[in-house]
Design an enzyme around this catalytic site. Sequence first.
Site, mmCIF file in Angstrom:
data_model
loop_
_atom_site.group_PDB
_atom_site.id
_atom_site.type_symbol
_atom_site.label_atom_id
_atom_site.label_comp_id
_atom_site.label_asym_id
_atom_site.label_seq_id
_atom_site.Cartn_x
_atom_site.Cartn_y
_atom_site.Cartn_z
ATOM 1 N N CYS A 281 -58.471 -54.508 48.875
ATOM 2 C CA CYS A 281 -57.928 -55.828 49.184
ATOM 3 C C CYS A 281 -58.419 -56.220 50.571
ATOM 4 C CB CYS A 281 -56.402 -55.811 49.118
ATOM 5 S SG CYS A 281 -55.687 -57.414 49.533
ATOM 6 N N HIS A 308 -59.614 -57.328 45.430
ATOM 7 C CA HIS A 308 -58.848 -58.529 45.795
ATOM 8 C C HIS A 308 -59.635 -59.214 46.904
ATOM 9 C CE1 HIS A 308 -54.519 -57.173 44.493
ATOM 10 N NE2 HIS A 308 -55.368 -57.283 43.477
ATOM 11 N N ASP A 353 -57.685 -63.369 45.769
ATOM 12 C CA ASP A 353 -56.353 -62.877 46.105
ATOM 13 C C ASP A 353 -55.584 -63.985 46.793
ATOM 14 O OD1 ASP A 353 -54.370 -60.924 46.230
ATOM 15 O OD2 ASP A 353 -54.843 -60.570 48.332
ATOM 16 N N HIS A 354 -54.634 -64.540 46.135
ATOM 17 C CA HIS A 354 -53.836 -65.666 46.642
ATOM 18 C C HIS A 354 -54.718 -66.910 46.755
ATOM 19 C CE1 HIS A 354 -51.430 -62.352 48.921
ATOM 20 N NE2 HIS A 354 -51.375 -62.226 47.617
ATOM 21 N N TYR A 370 -49.608 -67.912 44.815
ATOM 22 C CA TYR A 370 -50.260 -67.952 43.507
ATOM 23 C C TYR A 370 -50.332 -69.357 42.907
ATOM 24 C CZ TYR A 370 -50.370 -62.915 43.666
ATOM 25 O OH TYR A 370 -50.647 -61.616 44.029
#
Length: 391
Positions: A281, A308, A353-354, A370
């Site tokens: 990540c 991520h 990621d996000h 999200y």
Amino acid sequence: MEFIGSLRWFGNNDRITLEQIRQGGAREVVTALHEKPIGAVWEKEEITALLERIRAAGLDWTVVESLPVHEDIKKGKPERERWIENYIASLQNLAACGIRVICYNFMPLLDWVRTDLRYPVAGGRDALAFDWKCLALFDIFLLKRVGAAECYPEAWVSDAARMLETLDEEGIQQLIHTILKGTQSFVNGPMGELDAADLMVGFNELLASYDGIGTAELRSNYRYFLDRVVPEAARANIYLAVHPDDPPFSIFGLPRIMSTTEDFAWLTSIQPLPHNGITFCTGSLGSRADMDLPAFAKKYADRIHFLHLRFTELTESGFFEADHLSRPKDLKLILKTLKERSSGKDALVFRPDHGQRMLHDFDVDYHPGYPLLGRLKGLFELDAFIKAYSV
Ligand code: DNO
């Protein structure tokens, strides 16, 4: 080796449909049996039913995010035996259904923590952010944790005291909710199950349940878990991929042991099988000023089974979640390295990621981090970046 774009999907607990995800260009979803209580065995029939639903929508599912680790395992309680047995059973069932990778974490109590869910960024969008002074304010003056003040530099403590004076009751409640529930309530963890009416009392009790568990104890409990689970993962031909601590620092006096390069060196040394792997990540790890992300990719390429992708920008006392392409040089190096060094693999699933909220994201109550459009923007950008550089 190809990079496969995916979006995280929360199943029935998501406002976003599989059809929208398909239209948005993702090839896979990463998801979980979100309705299952933590620790319960994921049965083959349940996994298959979800897989069929996903496939019927023209998508695939090869990465689970997450199969949560029961708190008794992290605390090393005698009951851990049962939860480890269940974990292995779930892992075997997932492997039998064709799932390749299991993302999980080993953070005590809290999963990912932020102090602001509406941090304004360029162009009128907003992002998630973490600020140590806000955390200190909460920890010292609202939670009133014993010894909290000693955990922060003096200047931050005085700034936090000044910030408290500017907060009205609504602001205080919002901060409490942001830290304890905002990012936690939908990701399957003990905080999600905490009674919202009595958050502070419940959180203090949970914290007390970790008394006497420091870094050494948590590591030893983690090792116990890995020693049991990794050989089974290897036998079932499924890859575990631990998610780094987010933020990658100890908070509220709780140990966090998947934060630094040394932590990952420890992880990979104790169970040398590739099945003992990592979710790389870049957002979580990138919030450490001392983290060299391309070097990390180089060192652990054979252990990275899930990606991520996003970047963080450091602020005076924390960070915010920046654009997915905000560090293009790092991104290029990371992708090239992973491609070159993952010769044994045919594919590596990534997800944006996000996402920052943008356009119609503001009209819908998406899970924090999200939103649909902000993440699709990330997916398009990352897909294009991968194509443009032919990585
Ligand atoms: C947050 C996610 C985490 C992650 C878990 C894995 O957005 O990255 O909640 O899924 O830590 O167990």
